[in-house]
Design an enzyme around this catalytic site. Structure first.
Site, PDB file in Angstrom:
ATOM      1  N   LYS A  35       0.803  -1.211   0.000  1.00  0.00           N
ATOM      2  CA  LYS A  35       0.000   0.000   0.000  1.00  0.00           C
ATOM      3  C   LYS A  35       0.844   1.273   0.000  1.00  0.00           C
ATOM      4  O   LYS A  35       0.358   2.344  -0.326  1.00  0.00           O
ATOM      5  CB  LYS A  35      -0.977  -0.036   1.160  1.00  0.00           C
ATOM      6  CG  LYS A  35      -1.982  -1.172   0.940  1.00  0.00           C
ATOM      7  CD  LYS A  35      -3.066  -1.241   1.960  1.00  0.00           C
ATOM      8  CE  LYS A  35      -4.092  -2.298   1.606  1.00  0.00           C
ATOM      9  NZ  LYS A  35      -3.674  -3.638   2.037  1.00  0.00           N
TER      10      LYS A  35
HETATM   11  C1  LIG Z   1      -4.332  -4.694   1.548  1.00  0.00           C
HETATM   12  C2  LIG Z   1      -3.678  -5.995   1.524  1.00  0.00           C
HETATM   13  C3  LIG Z   1      -4.222  -7.051   0.785  1.00  0.00           C
HETATM   14  C4  LIG Z   1      -5.521  -6.922   0.027  1.00  0.00           C
HETATM   15  O1  LIG Z   1      -5.362  -6.117  -1.106  1.00  0.00           O
HETATM   16  P1  LIG Z   1      -6.625  -5.520  -1.868  1.00  0.00           P
HETATM   17  O2  LIG Z   1      -6.046  -4.623  -2.905  1.00  0.00           O
HETATM   18  O3  LIG Z   1      -7.440  -4.784  -0.858  1.00  0.00           O
HETATM   19  O4  LIG Z   1      -7.371  -6.660  -2.459  1.00  0.00           O
HETATM   20  C5  LIG Z   1      -3.527  -8.241   0.760  1.00  0.00           C
HETATM   21  N1  LIG Z   1      -2.367  -8.392   1.432  1.00  0.00           N
HETATM   22  C6  LIG Z   1      -1.814  -7.401   2.139  1.00  0.00           C
HETATM   23  C7  LIG Z   1      -0.545  -7.638   2.850  1.00  0.00           C
HETATM   24  C8  LIG Z   1      -2.443  -6.168   2.212  1.00  0.00           C
HETATM   25  O5  LIG Z   1      -1.896  -5.173   2.914  1.00  0.00           O
END
Ligand SMILES: *Cc1c(COP(=O)(O)O)cnc(C)c1O
Length: 461
Positions: free
Chosen positions: A112
């Protein structure tokens, strides 16, 4: 390049408006009115392109006249220079045509950071230009919160409020948020689940009393700027693998369907994707929907991959909108029925459309843990539990395509799951070690949007 909402195709908005708002006021998600194409051959021939160059190139196709290319390039350079790997998102060849794309080399060790550091800097650019202040509100099941806080801390013109479900994130995930002392950062632990947090955020976004005193902005993966910033690394993976005579498959651990939709967006822009494999944990609504059309809501279960403990995957609405040929009335009815009946039977043309692009699998905790061990034993590769859901699929794939599984977080963020699987803790990067000893700052509230609203009002006035 203008935008409308999944619930109102009559809207006509510009990029700077839709990124500051995040979520449309009709409750829908913003979508571009067309998907610009990128010239893949030209990219392939541009051997020395860097990650920030690629990012500004792709994002520039979506910004219209709201920012000049030169400025966007500067922002992308500044954004990704904070990342610790010189490739920013390195692609690791693990075995034959199998690869892992590592997306945890940003400041908070999860993917993210890639979209949110960019979003924070874009916010700053537009807010300065417009002489405006915003209140960022977000819900997190773990990683979004810390990445958003890191991206917004100490920025003028922004206050940020992050809701997390109390005791449902890992200690490290929580401390990465609550140890930040900046005075524009507010952490709220909600007595409830991630979906409860997300529902509160959705209610706050339509609250007139809040909107009358501040501009609200969303940083969850519903923000379109996040989706396009994420679509960059799917092109990047293709360019690093250099298997230009082949199609590429992506295997993606899924929660809010953000990464999946970003990959799909890259495909719509011209990246030669064969299939996207959607990996879920035992919160498997996306797996059930894709495999047999069963989009029924169940209770959220706590798993060892908490960032995927989600039932309502916000970004799936974008895919449904597309599957309904961008008919916002049909989509609004579908979503209303889904919420009212706690489920929807996805069939006919919608399901046919989904099957064109996606395959799926649900990987429960036991299988996840086993996969961590298998990759450690076979390749000496330690993956975090979210990543392991995609590695479980990667391991099984038999095809001639290029197969890329996404590594979404650093294993050190989930030490207990690793210890339980391979019998030892993963190494901790220095900055994470330091966080564990820090004092925490957050408040605890019941699952009630009024309480949260009053807390926000008190702290922004
Ligand atoms: C946010 C996150 C996900 C999920 O991703 P999305 O884009 O919301 O489907 C999976 N793994 C980790 C480590 C995350 O931080």
């Amino acid at each position: 390049m203008n935008y409308y909402s999944t619930r109102n195709s009559k809207l006509d908005k510009k990029f700077d408006e839709i990124i500051i708002e995040g979520l449309a006021s009709d409750g829908g998600l913003y979508m571009p009115k067309l998907f610009p194409k990128i010239n893949i051959n030209e990219l392939q021939n541009n051997e020395n392109i860097t990650y920030p160059e690629l990012a500004s190139r792709i994002i520039s196709l979506y910004v219209g006249d709201t920012i000049a290319l030169k400025e966007l390039e500067g922002i992308a350079q500044n954004t990704y220079k904070k990342f610790s790997h010189d490739k920013v998102a390195p692609l690791l060849n693990i075995d034959g045509n199998k690869y892992i794309l590592e997306l945890f080399h940003g400041p908070t060790y999860a993917f993210k950071d890639y979209p949110l550091q960019m979003l924070g800097n874009l916010f700053q650019y537009y807010l300065k230009k417009k002489k405006k202040n915003i209140t960022v509100i977000g819900a997190t099941s773990g990683d979004t919160g810390s990445a958003a806080i890191d991206a917004c801390k100490d920025k003028d013109n922004i206050n940020i409020f992050i809701l997390h479900p109390k005791n449902k994130t890992s200690d490290i995930q929580r401390k990465q948020m609550t140890s930040i002392k900046s005075k524009n950062v507010f952490n709220i632990a909600i007595n409830g689940t991630f979906d409860d947090c997300q529902n509160i955020v959705k209610k706050l976004f339509v609250s007139e009393s809040l909107k009358s005193v501040t501009t609200l902005s969303a940083v969850n993966s519903i923000n379109w700027a996040r989706i396009i910033s994420q679509s960059v690394y799917f092109f990047w993976a293709y360019l690093q693998a250099k298997q230009y005579d082949k199609k590429i498959n992506f295997i993606i651990p899924t929660g809010n369907f953000g990464n999946v939709y970003a990959a799909h967006t890259a495909g719509k822009m011209g990246l030669p994707i064969n299939k996207i494999y959607v990996a879920t944990n035992s919160n498997d609504i996306m797996h059930r929907t894709i495999s047999n059309g069963d989009m029924s809501l169940k209770d959220v279960k706590s798993t060892i991959s908490p960032s995927m403990d989600i039932q309502i995957s916000s970004n799936f609405e974008r895919q449904l909108f597309e599957s309904l040929e961008y008919n916002s009335d049909e989509l609004s009815n579908l979503m209303k029925s889904f919420i009212k009946n706690k489920g929807y039977d996805v069939k006919g043309k919608i399901h046919d459309n989904l099957k064109l692009y996606y395959k799926s699998k649900g990987v429960d905790d036991e299988l996840t843990s086993l996969t961590i061990k298998q990759f450690y034993d076979t390749y000496k590769y330690i993956s975090d539990p979210h990543t392991a859901t995609s590695l479980n699929i990667l391991k099984e794939l038999r095809n001639d395509d290029t197969n890329v599984a996404l590594a979404c977080a650093h294993p050190a963020k989930f030490p207990d799951a690793i210890k339980n699987s391979i019998g030892k803790y993963p190494d901790q990067p220095e900055p994470l070690k330091k966080i564990m000893g820090e004092e925490e700052k957050y408040i605890n509230l019941d699952n009630d949007s009024e309480l949260v609203k009053n807390y926000i009002l008190k702290n922004i006035s």
